[in-house]
Enzyme design. Sequence first.
Site, mmCIF file in Angstrom:
data_model
loop_
_atom_site.group_PDB
_atom_site.id
_atom_site.type_symbol
_atom_site.label_atom_id
_atom_site.label_comp_id
_atom_site.label_asym_id
_atom_site.label_seq_id
_atom_site.Cartn_x
_atom_site.Cartn_y
_atom_site.Cartn_z
ATOM 1 N N ASP A 2 45.137 25.564 29.634
ATOM 2 C CA ASP A 2 44.581 26.264 30.792
ATOM 3 C C ASP A 2 45.391 25.991 32.052
ATOM 4 O O ASP A 2 45.526 24.831 32.485
ATOM 5 C CB ASP A 2 43.126 25.839 31.003
ATOM 6 C CG ASP A 2 42.467 26.597 32.144
ATOM 7 O OD1 ASP A 2 42.619 27.833 32.197
ATOM 8 O OD2 ASP A 2 41.819 25.961 32.982
ATOM 9 N N GLU A 5 39.337 23.803 25.861
ATOM 10 C CA GLU A 5 40.236 24.036 26.992
ATOM 11 C C GLU A 5 40.767 22.690 27.495
ATOM 12 O O GLU A 5 39.993 21.767 27.728
ATOM 13 C CB GLU A 5 39.447 24.749 28.089
ATOM 14 C CG GLU A 5 40.197 25.076 29.347
ATOM 15 C CD GLU A 5 39.287 25.724 30.377
ATOM 16 O OE1 GLU A 5 38.841 25.002 31.301
ATOM 17 O OE2 GLU A 5 39.011 26.926 30.255
ATOM 18 N N LYS A 65 36.086 38.529 30.709
ATOM 19 C CA LYS A 65 36.083 39.028 32.082
ATOM 20 C C LYS A 65 36.096 40.562 32.072
ATOM 21 O O LYS A 65 37.035 41.212 32.505
ATOM 22 C CB LYS A 65 37.267 38.468 32.849
ATOM 23 C CG LYS A 65 37.194 36.946 33.017
ATOM 24 C CD LYS A 65 38.412 36.392 33.711
ATOM 25 C CE LYS A 65 38.321 34.879 33.838
ATOM 26 N NZ LYS A 65 39.522 34.286 34.464
ATOM 27 N N LYS A 77 34.730 24.663 27.765
ATOM 28 C CA LYS A 77 35.495 24.689 29.005
ATOM 29 C C LYS A 77 35.245 23.403 29.794
ATOM 30 O O LYS A 77 34.479 22.541 29.359
ATOM 31 C CB LYS A 77 35.121 25.936 29.807
ATOM 32 C CG LYS A 77 35.417 27.237 29.044
ATOM 33 C CD LYS A 77 34.920 28.460 29.797
ATOM 34 C CE LYS A 77 35.755 28.744 31.029
ATOM 35 N NZ LYS A 77 37.138 29.134 30.682
ATOM 36 N N ARG A 127 32.147 63.768 36.050
ATOM 37 C CA ARG A 127 32.422 62.523 36.746
ATOM 38 C C ARG A 127 32.274 61.300 35.840
ATOM 39 O O ARG A 127 33.142 60.418 35.806
ATOM 40 C CB ARG A 127 31.512 62.396 37.969
ATOM 41 C CG ARG A 127 31.579 61.082 38.719
ATOM 42 C CD ARG A 127 32.988 60.562 38.948
ATOM 43 N NE ARG A 127 33.876 61.558 39.543
ATOM 44 C CZ ARG A 127 35.185 61.550 39.434
ATOM 45 N NH1 ARG A 127 35.796 60.614 38.724
ATOM 46 N NH2 ARG A 127 35.926 62.478 40.014
#
Length: 286
Positions: A215, A194, A132, A164, A97
């Site tokens: 962005d 950004e 991410k 950011k 598994r």
Amino acid sequence: MNIIKLEEMLKQFFNEDIGDGDLSSEFIFSAEQQGSFSFYAKESGIFCGALIIEHGFLLLDRSMDITLYRKDGEKVNTGDVLAVIQGPLQKLLMGERVILNLTQRMSAIATATNLAVRETAGTNAKICDTRKTMPGMRMLDKYAVRIGGAYNHRNGLYDAIMLKDNHIAFAGSITKAVQAAREKIGHTIKIEVEIETKAQLDEAIVAGADIIMFDNRSPEEIREWLPAVPPHIATEASGGITLHNLNTYAKTGIQWISLGALTHSVIAFDISALVQTKGVNSLVHH
């Protein structure tokens, strides 16, 4: 891939799943009983997981005999045998598994990445990933992206500066944020900024950004704004980009396109294991 780190990860994954032992396998089969697994593809795509199969089963039992029929990065079709593993049946079932889960995820990422890369054919744009990733899985996720033919963005917060919207808001402006960072970093660390408006783009250029990320900008905006960026500043597009509009973004002249979807929303690649023992044949579904 760092093999030492890989084996440490696999040990943690096995510990989570096996715990004090595999009650199902240990109560049905003897420790001496031998068998084999055949991993095979149930769809077409890019295979990724050879190291998982090899090191995973050997961690459970060094006597395992592992034959890999596909290398990482190879195209596979429905029905293709990916690997055959022979050894103690209890250990085969213990590892099935965890190893399937990892191989399915990595193959899904490699397949999605390959599709994205193909969408940029004929352009100068390169595909890269993002942060991410699944917590604890970043090394494997980013390896799968490379196997799919794309590139890795920064590996974490520690190897590049990316300013950011929230960094800029707290600092007061792009200029202040870049200046503060530039005063404290060495010459090998790059600063990415950004931007969302033409005014921010102009400010980032004057402030001395090394990379500018457009962005959530439309292809039309990117195409219009790119001529203002000096050649020594790298450009990147991110946000709202999918396989459906990727080619349009690639044709804007952007250098890099980062896609979080490569790692945060893939559907597991369909792989199953055919278990064979003397006098027993049964399909273990994924």
